[in-house]
Design an enzyme around this catalytic site. Sequence first.
Site: not given
Ligand code: THU
Length: 142
Positions: A49, A52, A61
């Site tokens: 999520i 801005a 996770e």
């Molecule tokens: N992100 C995750 O939700 N989990 C991960 O394991 C890697 C990165 C998200 C954070 C951000 O919203 C987007 O991926 C790009 O980094």
Amino acid sequence: MSNVPENIIRDMINKAIDARKFAYTPYSNFKVGAALLTKEDEIITGCNIENAAYSPGNCGERTAVFKAVSQGIKDFKGIAIVAGKEGGELEYTSPCGMCRQVLREFVNPEEFIVVMAKSESDYKIMTLEELFPMSFGPDNLR
Ligand code: THU
């Protein structure tokens, strides 16, 4: 390889794929779905999520962990992660450092599995200990 049967791993991956549809990612377009398996074999999902102001954003996770803990559930066996750019292929994606630390708070790193999936039949499994060795945890403060 892990103590979690293959049919449950498949279920976790499919629930993570479903959860990924709710990812709110107007800034990165990188969509993440996560499915956390509890000790009772319940599956609690999360998605990333964004925000801005950037830093208030949350990973998929951690969304799943915080949902579970806020419902009184703190014992987990594993997590499945599916991720990739919107409209592109899924990539094997491992949890970021902050998510590794948050997971580590609640699990035995040697037993907890991280399933990094491209599909229900194409995935890699590592323990949290392999991904995050010599971690700092609750025991260090006892
Ligand atoms: N992100 C995750 O939700 N989990 C991960 O394991 C890697 C990165 C998200 C954070 C951000 O919203 C987007 O991926 C790009 O980094």
